[in-house]
Design a protein around this motif. Sequence first.
Motif, PDB file in Angstrom:
ATOM      1  N   GLY A   7       0.818  -1.217   0.000  1.00 34.05           N
ATOM      2  CA  GLY A   7       0.000   0.000   0.000  1.00 34.05           C
ATOM      3  C   GLY A   7       0.846   1.259   0.000  1.00 34.05           C
ATOM      4  O   GLY A   7       0.558   2.222  -0.720  1.00 34.05           O
ATOM      5  N   ILE A   8       1.889   1.269   0.804  1.00 35.01           N
ATOM      6  CA  ILE A   8       2.799   2.422   0.839  1.00 35.01           C
ATOM      7  C   ILE A   8       3.453   2.609  -0.526  1.00 35.01           C
ATOM      8  O   ILE A   8       3.522   3.719  -1.054  1.00 35.01           O
ATOM      9  CB  ILE A   8       3.861   2.243   1.944  1.00 35.01           C
ATOM     10  CG1 ILE A   8       3.205   2.351   3.324  1.00 35.01           C
ATOM     11  CG2 ILE A   8       4.980   3.269   1.790  1.00 35.01           C
ATOM     12  CD1 ILE A   8       4.100   1.930   4.465  1.00 35.01           C
ATOM     13  N   THR A   9       3.903   1.527  -1.118  1.00 39.32           N
ATOM     14  CA  THR A   9       4.529   1.587  -2.435  1.00 39.32           C
ATOM     15  C   THR A   9       3.562   2.126  -3.478  1.00 39.32           C
ATOM     16  O   THR A   9       3.917   2.986  -4.290  1.00 39.32           O
ATOM     17  CB  THR A   9       5.046   0.193  -2.851  1.00 39.32           C
ATOM     18  OG1 THR A   9       5.942  -0.274  -1.843  1.00 39.32           O
ATOM     19  CG2 THR A   9       5.748   0.248  -4.190  1.00 39.32           C
ATOM     20  N   ARG A  10       2.318   1.646  -3.466  1.00 39.21           N
ATOM     21  CA  ARG A  10       1.306   2.138  -4.414  1.00 39.21           C
ATOM     22  C   ARG A  10       1.092   3.645  -4.253  1.00 39.21           C
ATOM     23  O   ARG A  10       0.984   4.370  -5.233  1.00 39.21           O
ATOM     24  CB  ARG A  10      -0.022   1.410  -4.213  1.00 39.21           C
ATOM     25  CG  ARG A  10      -0.094   0.113  -4.918  1.00 39.21           C
ATOM     26  CD  ARG A  10      -1.532  -0.428  -4.890  1.00 39.21           C
ATOM     27  NE  ARG A  10      -1.443  -1.847  -4.740  1.00 39.21           N
ATOM     28  CZ  ARG A  10      -1.746  -2.547  -3.650  1.00 39.21           C
ATOM     29  NH1 ARG A  10      -2.208  -1.955  -2.583  1.00 39.21           N
ATOM     30  NH2 ARG A  10      -1.600  -3.845  -3.617  1.00 39.21           N
ATOM     31  N   ASN A  11       0.983   4.087  -3.002  1.00 39.80           N
ATOM     32  CA  ASN A  11       0.779   5.515  -2.764  1.00 39.80           C
ATOM     33  C   ASN A  11       1.924   6.347  -3.311  1.00 39.80           C
ATOM     34  O   ASN A  11       1.711   7.414  -3.876  1.00 39.80           O
ATOM     35  CB  ASN A  11       0.613   5.800  -1.270  1.00 39.80           C
ATOM     36  CG  ASN A  11      -0.788   5.518  -0.791  1.00 39.80           C
ATOM     37  OD1 ASN A  11      -1.656   5.156  -1.562  1.00 39.80           O
ATOM     38  ND2 ASN A  11      -1.015   5.683   0.487  1.00 39.80           N
ATOM     39  N   ILE A  12       3.140   5.870  -3.138  1.00 43.64           N
ATOM     40  CA  ILE A  12       4.303   6.595  -3.645  1.00 43.64           C
ATOM     41  C   ILE A  12       4.284   6.618  -5.178  1.00 43.64           C
ATOM     42  O   ILE A  12       4.476   7.662  -5.801  1.00 43.64           O
ATOM     43  CB  ILE A  12       5.608   5.968  -3.122  1.00 43.64           C
ATOM     44  CG1 ILE A  12       5.706   6.173  -1.599  1.00 43.64           C
ATOM     45  CG2 ILE A  12       6.820   6.554  -3.834  1.00 43.64           C
ATOM     46  CD1 ILE A  12       6.781   5.346  -0.938  1.00 43.64           C
ATOM     47  N   LEU A  13       4.021   5.476  -5.782  1.00 44.17           N
ATOM     48  CA  LEU A  13       4.023   5.391  -7.245  1.00 44.17           C
ATOM     49  C   LEU A  13       2.940   6.236  -7.894  1.00 44.17           C
ATOM     50  O   LEU A  13       3.133   6.800  -8.965  1.00 44.17           O
ATOM     51  CB  LEU A  13       3.869   3.932  -7.684  1.00 44.17           C
ATOM     52  CG  LEU A  13       5.073   3.032  -7.446  1.00 44.17           C
ATOM     53  CD1 LEU A  13       4.727   1.586  -7.796  1.00 44.17           C
ATOM     54  CD2 LEU A  13       6.272   3.492  -8.267  1.00 44.17           C
ATOM     55  N   PHE A  14       1.774   6.319  -7.251  1.00 35.82           N
ATOM     56  CA  PHE A  14       0.643   7.036  -7.845  1.00 35.82           C
ATOM     57  C   PHE A  14       0.470   8.446  -7.274  1.00 35.82           C
ATOM     58  O   PHE A  14      -0.573   9.071  -7.460  1.00 35.82           O
ATOM     59  CB  PHE A  14      -0.641   6.224  -7.689  1.00 35.82           C
ATOM     60  CG  PHE A  14      -0.607   4.928  -8.452  1.00 35.82           C
ATOM     61  CD1 PHE A  14      -0.583   4.921  -9.837  1.00 35.82           C
ATOM     62  CD2 PHE A  14      -0.575   3.721  -7.790  1.00 35.82           C
ATOM     63  CE1 PHE A  14      -0.534   3.728 -10.542  1.00 35.82           C
ATOM     64  CE2 PHE A  14      -0.537   2.517  -8.481  1.00 35.82           C
ATOM     65  CZ  PHE A  14      -0.514   2.523  -9.864  1.00 35.82           C
ATOM     66  N   ASN A  15       1.509   8.949  -6.606  1.00 36.05           N
ATOM     67  CA  ASN A  15       1.506  10.321  -6.084  1.00 36.05           C
ATOM     68  C   ASN A  15       0.284  10.657  -5.238  1.00 36.05           C
ATOM     69  O   ASN A  15      -0.303  11.724  -5.387  1.00 36.05           O
ATOM     70  CB  ASN A  15       1.632  11.345  -7.220  1.00 36.05           C
ATOM     71  CG  ASN A  15       3.048  11.467  -7.704  1.00 36.05           C
ATOM     72  OD1 ASN A  15       3.989  11.203  -6.969  1.00 36.05           O
ATOM     73  ND2 ASN A  15       3.200  11.873  -8.951  1.00 36.05           N
TER      74      ASN A  15
END
Length: 76
Positions: A7-15
């Motif tokens: 989830g953290i990674t997704r948030n970073i990738l999708f700004n």
Amino acid sequence: MERQRLGITRNILFNKQFLLIDELASGLDVPSAKTLEDDLFKLKIGFIYVSHDVSDLTDKRFDKIYQISNKTVKLI
């Protein structure tokens, strides 16, 4: 824990501008937890950080901290 990391990674990738974190340091040693916190705070996004243990270092990083206890919420 793996879901949270994804989830953290997704948030970073999708700004994303906001992040909900539940027990970020769970299962991590102190140096690893501190490194992870340091890296997340560099992102300059909003956080709701759920934890049973708020360290002195962590509590100075947040604008507001709420304590939930016995069905009451108070600003500390």
